[in-house]
Write a protein that holds these residues in place. Structure first.
Motif: not given
Length: 240
Positions: A44-60, A71-75, A80-81
């Motif tokens: 799942a390529v999550s560039k330019q997507k938020t932590v909320t977006d990624i967490r929703a995908m984690v839930n899937q 720089a965008e990825a590290l936060p 999501l550690a």
């Protein structure tokens, strides 16, 4: 294959519906060409997507995510550690970013120079005893503005990279010309598979990853042998 452009219907679907649509397409395509669907990983390529977006995908149920900008990825990685995600870097590798890539990522898909490999290896040794998984990026369509090594140069680069125990060479990655006709794209994917199989038969390294295919062409990629497809828009919706 469905149209995954912003004008298509995918953006109106829920995350769960998009997930099932992609998974069903992967399964149907794999079975149609006699492949085992479980042998094809969806990144799942999550560039330019938020932590909320990624967490929703984690839930899937997704745990493998791809990012293109350090720089965008590290936060996101920090936030999501606790989710147990595996992080793949799929962007162009700049030499001044290798230390952070080696420290924070599990995979780098875009190694195309021995200099970059050496820097990643040296930095990985500082931070982990576990090798960094890498793929060699191939410029399969010989595009002058695109990163990647030429087909003829791949064997030499692989041999050079094998000297670094801090790196685990997993296979090859490619991004065919996005403006090419589907027949040309298919030919590029087929060349990648043939190169992958040729190298796989001649090396002792763990060749198990042929990373190719994105939202607009992953069906063709699966038909031609991809083991990992990098899906952004078809899963997350269009990037604004």
């Amino acid at each position: 294959m469905f149209d995954s452009s912003p004008e298509a219907t995918i953006p109106t679907l829920s995350i769960e519906e998009r997930k099932h649509r992609v998974i069903d397409e992967v399964r149907t395509t794999a079975l149609r060409v006699g492949r085992d669907p479980t042998q094809i990983k969806i990144l799942a390529v999550s560039k330019q997507k938020t932590v909320t977006d990624i967490r929703a995908m984690v839930n899937q149920g997704f745990r493998d995510f791809g990012e293109s900008y350090v720089a965008e990825a590290l936060p996101k990685l920090d936030s999501l550690a606790s989710e147990g995600c595996t992080w793949h870097y799929v962007g162009v590798v700049q030499s001044n970013k290798t230390k952070r890539l080696a420290q924070h990522f599990d995979w780098v898909h875009s190694v195309d120079r021995i200099y970059i490999g050496r820097r990643l290896a040296d930095s990985r040794e500082e931070f982990s005893t576990k090798p960094l998984n890498i793929c060699v990026q191939v410029n399969i369509d010989k595009e002058p503005t695109k990163a990647g090594v030429s087909v003829d140069q791949v064997p030499e680069l692989v041999d050079q990279l094998k000297q670094f125990p801090q790196l685990q060479i997993r296979g090859l990655m490619a991004i065919p010309n996005p403006d090419a006709h589907p027949d040309a794209t298919r030919n590029s994917f087929r060349q990648m598979r043939e190169l992958f199989e040729k190298l796989q038969s001649k090396t002792s390294v763990r060749w198990d990853t042929l990373s190719m295919g994105m939202s607009g062409d992953y069906v063709i990629a699966i038909e031609e042998g991809a083991t990992m497809i990098r899906i952004g828009t078809a899963l997350f919706g269009p990037r604004i």
